[in-house]
Write a protein that holds these residues in place. Structure first.
Motif, PDB file in Angstrom:
ATOM      1  N   UNK A   1       0.776  -1.073  -0.265  1.00  0.00           N
ATOM      2  CA  UNK A   1       0.139  -0.121  -0.022  1.00  0.00           C
ATOM      3  C   UNK A   1       0.902   1.228  -0.060  1.00  0.00           C
ATOM      4  N   UNK A   2       0.608   2.224  -0.804  1.00  0.00           N
ATOM      5  CA  UNK A   2       1.268   3.378  -0.891  1.00  0.00           C
ATOM      6  C   UNK A   2       2.743   3.447  -0.816  1.00  0.00           C
ATOM      7  N   UNK A   3       3.569   2.504  -1.448  1.00  0.00           N
ATOM      8  CA  UNK A   3       4.692   2.547  -1.575  1.00  0.00           C
ATOM      9  C   UNK A   3       5.747   1.674  -0.733  1.00  0.00           C
ATOM     10  N   UNK A   4       4.970   0.634   0.141  1.00  0.00           N
ATOM     11  CA  UNK A   4       5.403   0.082   0.903  1.00  0.00           C
ATOM     12  C   UNK A   4       4.365  -1.373   1.658  1.00  0.00           C
ATOM     13  N   UNK A   5       4.651  -1.739   2.831  1.00  0.00           N
ATOM     14  CA  UNK A   5       3.891  -2.646   3.334  1.00  0.00           C
ATOM     15  C   UNK A   5       3.116  -1.780   4.596  1.00  0.00           C
ATOM     16  N   UNK A   6       1.652  -2.310   4.805  1.00  0.00           N
ATOM     17  CA  UNK A   6       0.894  -1.553   6.030  1.00  0.00           C
ATOM     18  C   UNK A   6       1.781  -2.382   7.226  1.00  0.00           C
ATOM     19  N   UNK A   7       1.991  -1.809   8.171  1.00  0.00           N
ATOM     20  CA  UNK A   7       2.935  -2.216   9.462  1.00  0.00           C
ATOM     21  C   UNK A   7       1.990  -2.044  10.601  1.00  0.00           C
TER      22      UNK A   7
END
Length: 217
Positions: A69-75
């Motif tokens: 999501x949006x350039x990376x991973x939801x953490x």
């Protein structure tokens, strides 16, 4: 049989916001096929532009952890202030010192809390400068159309480890057995790093760098 049939029902309308597993999280965990299908449905919905708010209406926030999501991973997701912590998809530096200047003392206090990584980064750059340190490195990072990255706080880095790395996601060098130390922006007596295999926190001379950013929904 009725329970099994109910749990195997994975219904979703892509791009419209509806997807339904028809079973509890406990039942999904008992059946990897159901879990994988539900995960795929959520990721597809995100890819098709379904809002996080709509997805969270019918799913727990933990179902979104590890999704791209949006350039990376939801953490991590804070549903109180609607903050989404995003872990960059790759390391931006390997085995570098926290600062080119060597040992230093930071007069500004930094926080360990989630939601404070950006503030910590700004404070570090304010004292150490806009180049030559890992906070500045994150601040100048750009990927996926986003340039608002920062060095995560201690707690935020912990979410990277528990909600991305532990899911075997995120392209972390060394994998689950030989992963590196990673810098965070919470400085007490010295710059600390987190060892991603064990979770150990310690002062080290060099570590890897993984940037973070915030999104809001």
């Amino acid at each position: 049989m009725e329970k099994l049939l109910r749990c195997r029902t994975i219904a979703f309308l892509l791009g419209i916001t509806m997807f339904y597993t028809g079973c509890s999280e406990e039942e999904e965990d008992e059946n990897p096929t159901i879990n994988n299908n539900a995960d795929a449905a959520i990721q597809t919905a995100l890819n098709n532009g379904t809002s996080l708010e709509e997805i969270l209406d019918s799913n727990s926030k933990t179902k979104l952890y590890g999704k791209t999501y949006e350039g990376g991973y939801i953490a991590y997701i804070n549903e109180s202030n609607r903050l989404v912590l995003i872990c960059a998809a790759v390391d931006i530096a390997d085995q570098v010192a926290f600062s080119d200047g060597g040992n230093f003392s930071l007069s500004a206090s930094t926080s360990s809390n989630a939601g404070q990584g950006q503030s910590n980064t700004d404070k570090i750059i304010g004292e150490l400068g806009s180049t030559g340190n890992v906070a500045a490195l994150c601040n100048s990072f750009s990927t996926g159309g986003f340039s608002d990255w920062f060095l995560p706080s201690k707690t935020e880095l912990g979410y990277f480890r528990s909600n991305v790395f532990k899911k075997e996601l995120g392209n972390f060098p060394g994998g689950q057995t030989n992963a590196k130390y990673y810098w965070h922006s919470t400085i007490i007596s010295c710059p600390e790093a987190t060892q991603f295999v064990t979770g150990t926190q310690t002062c080290v001379s060099s570590a890897n760098v993984r940037a973070a950013r915030y999104s809001f929904y």
